[in-house]
Design an enzyme around this catalytic site. Structure first.
Site, PDB file in Angstrom:
ATOM      1  N   GLU A  18       0.826  -1.353  -0.273  1.00  0.00           N
ATOM      2  CA  GLU A  18       0.301  -0.022   0.006  1.00  0.00           C
ATOM      3  C   GLU A  18       1.030   1.023  -0.380  1.00  0.00           C
ATOM      4  O   GLU A  18       0.645   2.064   0.710  1.00  0.00           O
ATOM      5  CB  GLU A  18      -0.363   0.116   1.265  1.00  0.00           C
ATOM      6  CG  GLU A  18      -2.194  -1.143   0.976  1.00  0.00           C
ATOM      7  CD  GLU A  18      -2.713  -1.062   2.171  1.00  0.00           C
ATOM      8  OE1 GLU A  18      -3.594  -0.767   2.725  1.00  0.00           O
ATOM      9  OE2 GLU A  18      -2.395  -2.139   2.601  1.00  0.00           O
ATOM     10  N   SER A 154      -7.111  -2.647   1.429  1.00  0.00           N
ATOM     11  CA  SER A 154      -7.032  -2.369  -0.096  1.00  0.00           C
ATOM     12  C   SER A 154      -7.799  -3.230  -0.660  1.00  0.00           C
ATOM     13  O   SER A 154      -7.718  -3.776  -1.186  1.00  0.00           O
ATOM     14  CB  SER A 154      -6.188  -1.683  -0.455  1.00  0.00           C
ATOM     15  OG  SER A 154      -5.804  -0.093   0.410  1.00  0.00           O
ATOM     16  N   TYR A 235     -11.236  -1.267  -7.206  1.00  0.00           N
ATOM     17  CA  TYR A 235     -10.802  -0.310  -6.406  1.00  0.00           C
ATOM     18  C   TYR A 235      -9.560  -0.154  -7.354  1.00  0.00           C
ATOM     19  O   TYR A 235      -9.860   1.345  -7.305  1.00  0.00           O
ATOM     20  CB  TYR A 235      -9.537  -1.090  -4.953  1.00  0.00           C
ATOM     21  CG  TYR A 235     -10.973  -1.097  -4.190  1.00  0.00           C
ATOM     22  CD1 TYR A 235     -11.218  -0.489  -3.286  1.00  0.00           C
ATOM     23  CD2 TYR A 235     -11.303  -2.177  -3.530  1.00  0.00           C
ATOM     24  CE1 TYR A 235     -12.162  -0.807  -2.120  1.00  0.00           C
ATOM     25  CE2 TYR A 235     -12.321  -2.251  -2.936  1.00  0.00           C
ATOM     26  CZ  TYR A 235     -13.156  -1.621  -1.991  1.00  0.00           C
ATOM     27  OH  TYR A 235     -13.989  -1.696  -1.483  1.00  0.00           O
ATOM     28  N   ARG A 274     -11.285   2.678  11.157  1.00  0.00           N
ATOM     29  CA  ARG A 274     -12.368   2.739  10.457  1.00  0.00           C
ATOM     30  C   ARG A 274     -12.531   0.701  10.300  1.00  0.00           C
ATOM     31  O   ARG A 274     -11.953   0.187   9.862  1.00  0.00           O
ATOM     32  CB  ARG A 274     -11.800   2.735   8.986  1.00  0.00           C
ATOM     33  CG  ARG A 274     -13.227   3.524   7.978  1.00  0.00           C
ATOM     34  CD  ARG A 274     -12.508   3.395   6.114  1.00  0.00           C
ATOM     35  NE  ARG A 274     -13.077   1.978   6.097  1.00  0.00           N
ATOM     36  CZ  ARG A 274     -11.052   1.924   5.487  1.00  0.00           C
ATOM     37  NH1 ARG A 274     -10.196   2.537   5.440  1.00  0.00           N
ATOM     38  NH2 ARG A 274     -11.898   0.080   5.057  1.00  0.00           N
ATOM     39  N   ASP A 276     -15.303  -1.652   9.331  1.00  0.00           N
ATOM     40  CA  ASP A 276     -15.984  -2.358   7.819  1.00  0.00           C
ATOM     41  C   ASP A 276     -17.075  -3.206   7.615  1.00  0.00           C
ATOM     42  O   ASP A 276     -16.364  -4.115   8.623  1.00  0.00           O
ATOM     43  CB  ASP A 276     -15.214  -2.762   6.622  1.00  0.00           C
ATOM     44  CG  ASP A 276     -13.701  -1.811   6.094  1.00  0.00           C
ATOM     45  OD1 ASP A 276     -14.139  -0.768   6.273  1.00  0.00           O
ATOM     46  OD2 ASP A 276     -12.599  -2.240   5.693  1.00  0.00           O
ATOM     47  N   GLU A 290     -13.948  -6.151   9.130  1.00  0.00           N
ATOM     48  CA  GLU A 290     -12.068  -5.375  10.218  1.00  0.00           C
ATOM     49  C   GLU A 290     -12.263  -3.436  10.479  1.00  0.00           C
ATOM     50  O   GLU A 290     -13.435  -3.432   9.834  1.00  0.00           O
ATOM     51  CB  GLU A 290     -11.387  -5.967   8.737  1.00  0.00           C
ATOM     52  CG  GLU A 290     -11.617  -4.778   7.505  1.00  0.00           C
ATOM     53  CD  GLU A 290     -10.673  -4.515   6.855  1.00  0.00           C
ATOM     54  OE1 GLU A 290      -9.707  -4.701   7.248  1.00  0.00           O
ATOM     55  OE2 GLU A 290     -10.343  -3.938   6.263  1.00  0.00           O
ATOM     56  N   ASN A 292      -9.641  -0.738  10.416  1.00  0.00           N
ATOM     57  CA  ASN A 292      -8.493  -0.508  10.315  1.00  0.00           C
ATOM     58  C   ASN A 292      -8.046   0.784  11.055  1.00  0.00           C
ATOM     59  O   ASN A 292      -8.538   1.867  11.030  1.00  0.00           O
ATOM     60  CB  ASN A 292      -9.002   0.408   8.845  1.00  0.00           C
ATOM     61  CG  ASN A 292      -8.943  -0.745   7.685  1.00  0.00           C
ATOM     62  OD1 ASN A 292      -8.602  -1.484   7.013  1.00  0.00           O
ATOM     63  ND2 ASN A 292     -10.267  -0.826   7.480  1.00  0.00           N
ATOM     64  N   GLY A 296      -7.292   6.111   4.961  1.00  0.00           N
ATOM     65  CA  GLY A 296      -6.324   6.562   4.010  1.00  0.00           C
ATOM     66  C   GLY A 296      -6.911   7.676   4.686  1.00  0.00           C
ATOM     67  O   GLY A 296      -8.191   8.338   5.209  1.00  0.00           O
TER      68      GLY A 296
END
Ligand SMILES: Nc1ncnc2c1ncn2[C@@H]1O[C@H](COP(=O)(O)OP(=O)(O)O)[C@@H](O)[C@H]1O
Ligand SMILES: [Mg+2]
Length: 328
Positions: A18, A154, A235, A274, A276, A290, A292, A296
């Site tokens: 990433e 990602s 993505y 964050r 998800d 999950e 994060n 980002g």
């Protein structure tokens, strides 16, 4: 505490898959920190990270490193070892979040809904004969099944299997990204994300401890084309539209925010994260996929989008994340 100008080292780049996203997140954080009046030193993370930090002597580190070392607690542990305050979650929370298998076991124990799953290391296939357990796992999880590397982001390495014939290939595919794989029930439904931010200074208790985290408005990722197998390219080539606040049936947004906060607390996150989630079409049930720990910060990232919807403009968002370095 946030008004005084400080010397901030922004960690970005690094050697993970990433890297590119991290460079973009880092660049935006740097500009915001400069606009906020701080002195900024950018560090592209590599073998001389510690030497550079010792030389720069920053008041704090802003972690904008996504993927492996930046999110799995390695860098956080290192920063603690050399005594530099840093943004976001500590090493243990990073480890709990980055290992999707560990995070899912913890969520299951805490009764936070997460899709039915199993997890095993590559070595268990070779040394323990996991293959023989697949038929019973297939029965308990049910097809379609998602196979994903335990620690990636990602959507890298996320593979789908519609049948028993496709499962070994999906597992091997996911294992090319990590030595541990999670297989879980495919949830047909809507893709949601809830960012959580620790409370602003003003709402901190007088003793400066125990900042109450708040959940930002829900973001929905809507694929423009329902292409099962081409997940990663979706993505890359921007085939997804993001909507915030998501248009959801009554009560669902509140429930998603509640689950995100529960997950954030369970995993011991700090500053920002964050979460998800999936909203299953058929049952209307929410499940957590999950968390994060270094979300980002690019022009198209979900955290800044959600912050905007809450009227927390980008510079303020960056300042709030920076504050988390001093409230641990
Ligand atoms: N069990 C699942 N059911 C349906 N879609 C899934 C499932 N797991 C992952 N996905 C899809 O793949 C994306 C990435 O998976 P996620 O678990 O969030 O890992 P990461 O973002 O770290 O790659 C999700 O946002 C979702 O769209
Ligand atoms: Mg995700």
């Amino acid at each position: 505490m946030s008004e005084e100008p400080k010397k901030i080292a922004v960690l970005k780049g690094g050697g993970s898959l990433e890297r590119t996203v991290s460079l973009r997140s880092g660049a935006r954080a740097q500009s915001a920190l400069r606009r906020l009046g701080h002195e900024v030193v950018a560090i592209d993370v590599g073998a001389d990270l510690v030497r550079q930090l010792l030389e720069v002597q920053p008041d704090a580190v802003f972690v904008a490193l996504h993927g492996s070392d930046g999110e799995d607690g390695t860098v956080q542990g290192l920063l603690e070892a050399i005594g530099v305050p840093y943004t976001g979650s500590g090493p243990a929370a990073c480890m709990r979040c980055t290992d999707k298998a560990l995070a899912k076991y913890l969520m299951r124990e805490a009764h936070i809904p997460t899709p039915e799953f199993a997890a095993f290391k590559e070595s268990a296939i070779k040394d323990l004969g996991v293959a023989a357990a697949l038929p019973s796992l297939e029965r308990s999880i049910g097809f379609p099944i998602v196979a994903k590397p335990a620690s990636q982001g990602s959507a890298l390495g996320v593979k789908f299997a519609r049948s028993a014939q496709e499962l070994p290939g999906a597992i091997v595919g996911a294992l090319s990204y990590d030595r541990k794989v999670v297989i879980e029930r495919y949830i047909k439904g809507r893709d949601l994300a809830v960012s959580v931010l620790d409370a602003a200074d003003g709402s901190l208790p007088a003793d400066g401890s125990g900042a109450e985290p708040v959940a930002l408005p829900v973001v929905e990722a809507i694929p423009r084309e329902e292409e099962f197998y081409n997940y990663e390219s979706r993505y890359e080539i921007g085939m997804t539209t993001f909507v915030c606040p998501a248009e959801l049936p009554s009560g669902i947004a509140e429930r998603a925010q509640e689950l995100a906060l529960e997950t954030y607390r369970l995993l011991g996150c700090h500053g920002v994260a964050r979460v998800d989630l999936m909203l299953e079409e058929e049952t209307g049930e929410l499940t957590v996929l999950e968390t994060n720990v270094v979300p980002g910060l690019t022009e198209t990232s979900l955290l800044p989008l959600a912050a905007d919807a809450a009227e927390i403009w980008f510079d303020l968002l960056v300042q709030r994340i920076l504050d988390s370095a001093f409230t641990r």
